[in-house]
Design a protein around this motif. Sequence first.
Motif, PDB file in Angstrom:
ATOM      1  N   GLU A 167       0.837  -1.214   0.000  1.00 29.49           N
ATOM      2  CA  GLU A 167       0.000   0.000   0.000  1.00 29.49           C
ATOM      3  C   GLU A 167       0.866   1.255   0.000  1.00 29.49           C
ATOM      4  N   VAL A 168       1.948   1.250   0.779  1.00 29.36           N
ATOM      5  CA  VAL A 168       2.867   2.394   0.821  1.00 29.36           C
ATOM      6  C   VAL A 168       3.513   2.610  -0.549  1.00 29.36           C
ATOM      7  N   GLU A 169       3.848   1.531  -1.220  1.00 28.79           N
ATOM      8  CA  GLU A 169       4.444   1.647  -2.554  1.00 28.79           C
ATOM      9  C   GLU A 169       3.464   2.250  -3.564  1.00 28.79           C
ATOM     10  N   ARG A 170       2.179   1.948  -3.406  1.00 26.82           N
ATOM     11  CA  ARG A 170       1.162   2.438  -4.344  1.00 26.82           C
ATOM     12  C   ARG A 170       0.653   3.841  -4.018  1.00 26.82           C
ATOM     13  N   ASP A 171       0.660   4.218  -2.745  1.00 23.37           N
ATOM     14  CA  ASP A 171       0.024   5.458  -2.316  1.00 23.37           C
ATOM     15  C   ASP A 171       1.061   6.504  -1.917  1.00 23.37           C
ATOM     16  N   PRO A 172       1.209   7.586  -2.684  1.00 25.12           N
ATOM     17  CA  PRO A 172       2.217   8.602  -2.360  1.00 25.12           C
ATOM     18  C   PRO A 172       1.884   9.405  -1.102  1.00 25.12           C
ATOM     19  N   ASP A 173       0.654   9.285  -0.586  1.00 25.34           N
ATOM     20  CA  ASP A 173       0.257  10.018   0.615  1.00 25.34           C
ATOM     21  C   ASP A 173       0.348   9.163   1.874  1.00 25.34           C
ATOM     22  N   LEU A 174       1.058   8.046   1.780  1.00 21.44           N
ATOM     23  CA  LEU A 174       1.200   7.127   2.899  1.00 21.44           C
ATOM     24  C   LEU A 174       2.674   6.802   3.075  1.00 21.44           C
ATOM     25  N   GLU A 175       3.136   6.786   4.320  1.00 23.90           N
ATOM     26  CA  GLU A 175       4.543   6.434   4.572  1.00 23.90           C
ATOM     27  C   GLU A 175       4.649   5.617   5.845  1.00 23.90           C
ATOM     28  N   LEU A 176       5.767   4.916   5.976  1.00 26.59           N
ATOM     29  CA  LEU A 176       6.049   4.135   7.176  1.00 26.59           C
ATOM     30  C   LEU A 176       6.760   5.024   8.179  1.00 26.59           C
ATOM     31  N   GLY A 177       6.352   4.916   9.450  1.00 31.71           N
ATOM     32  CA  GLY A 177       6.914   5.774  10.488  1.00 31.71           C
ATOM     33  C   GLY A 177       7.868   5.072  11.433  1.00 31.71           C
ATOM     34  N   GLY A 178       8.059   3.773  11.294  1.00 33.72           N
ATOM     35  CA  GLY A 178       8.976   3.064  12.174  1.00 33.72           C
ATOM     36  C   GLY A 178       8.271   2.471  13.378  1.00 33.72           C
ATOM     37  N   CYS A 179       9.071   2.000  14.327  1.00 37.07           N
ATOM     38  CA  CYS A 179       8.521   1.297  15.486  1.00 37.07           C
ATOM     39  C   CYS A 179       8.494   2.142  16.758  1.00 37.07           C
ATOM     40  N   LEU A 180       9.172   3.285  16.769  1.00 42.85           N
ATOM     41  CA  LEU A 180       9.167   4.140  17.949  1.00 42.85           C
ATOM     42  C   LEU A 180       7.999   5.110  17.863  1.00 42.85           C
ATOM     43  N   ILE A 181       7.055   4.949  18.790  1.00 44.45           N
ATOM     44  CA  ILE A 181       5.837   5.746  18.762  1.00 44.45           C
ATOM     45  C   ILE A 181       5.712   6.496  20.078  1.00 44.45           C
ATOM     46  N   SER A 182       5.378   7.781  20.003  1.00 44.54           N
ATOM     47  CA  SER A 182       5.151   8.589  21.201  1.00 44.54           C
ATOM     48  C   SER A 182       3.925   9.460  20.971  1.00 44.54           C
ATOM     49  N   PRO A 183       3.413  10.092  22.014  1.00 43.56           N
ATOM     50  CA  PRO A 183       2.259  10.973  21.825  1.00 43.56           C
ATOM     51  C   PRO A 183       2.531  12.140  20.872  1.00 43.56           C
ATOM     52  N   THR A 184       3.809  12.464  20.650  1.00 47.17           N
ATOM     53  CA  THR A 184       4.132  13.561  19.739  1.00 47.17           C
ATOM     54  C   THR A 184       4.393  13.085  18.311  1.00 47.17           C
ATOM     55  N   SER A 185       4.308  11.782  18.082  1.00 51.54           N
ATOM     56  CA  SER A 185       4.467  11.249  16.726  1.00 51.54           C
ATOM     57  C   SER A 185       3.261  11.660  15.896  1.00 51.54           C
ATOM     58  N   TRP A 186       3.529  12.159  14.688  1.00 56.68           N
ATOM     59  CA  TRP A 186       2.374  12.553  13.870  1.00 56.68           C
ATOM     60  C   TRP A 186       1.825  11.376  13.103  1.00 56.68           C
ATOM     61  N   THR A 187       0.499  11.341  13.006  1.00 53.96           N
ATOM     62  CA  THR A 187      -0.185  10.287  12.261  1.00 53.96           C
ATOM     63  C   THR A 187      -0.680  10.814  10.923  1.00 53.96           C
ATOM     64  N   GLU A 188      -0.957  12.109  10.872  1.00 53.68           N
ATOM     65  CA  GLU A 188      -1.337  12.761   9.622  1.00 53.68           C
ATOM     66  C   GLU A 188      -0.696  14.134   9.591  1.00 53.68           C
ATOM     67  N   LYS A 189      -0.336  14.567   8.394  1.00 52.34           N
ATOM     68  CA  LYS A 189       0.300  15.871   8.226  1.00 52.34           C
ATOM     69  C   LYS A 189      -0.354  16.569   7.037  1.00 52.34           C
ATOM     70  N   CYS A 190      -0.744  17.828   7.241  1.00 53.10           N
ATOM     71  CA  CYS A 190      -1.375  18.590   6.175  1.00 53.10           C
ATOM     72  C   CYS A 190      -0.321  18.992   5.152  1.00 53.10           C
ATOM     73  N   LYS A 191      -0.583  18.680   3.903  1.00 54.79           N
ATOM     74  CA  LYS A 191       0.367  19.018   2.849  1.00 54.79           C
ATOM     75  C   LYS A 191       0.220  20.472   2.411  1.00 54.79           C
ATOM     76  N   ASP A 192      -0.831  21.152   2.875  1.00 56.51           N
ATOM     77  CA  ASP A 192      -1.020  22.551   2.524  1.00 56.51           C
ATOM     78  C   ASP A 192      -0.389  23.500   3.546  1.00 56.51           C
TER      79      ASP A 192
END
Length: 79
Positions: A33-58
């Motif tokens: 899915e990441v390979e097909r979708d340019p608006d999706l990326e892998l974030g790794g295994c380290l997750i914190s409350p400050t990790s972003w899940t979505e980012k506005c491209k505008d």
Amino acid sequence: MRATDPDETCPACRSTNLRRRLYGLPSAAAMEEVERDPDLELGGCLISPTSWTEKCKDCGHEITLGETMSIFRGEPGDK
């Protein structure tokens, strides 16, 4: 899995032009899915409350995991 839900908007500018980040060990399906979708990326295994899940491209606003979870908890002041 989808990059963004069409109803999701940036809380800062109301744009629907969002990029999504997935965390954790990705499955083969997630990697495809990441390979097909340019608006999706892998974030790794380290997750914190400050990790972003979505980012506005505008406007660049980052919707963090903590922000997302506070909405589910219904904390005071949340929209």
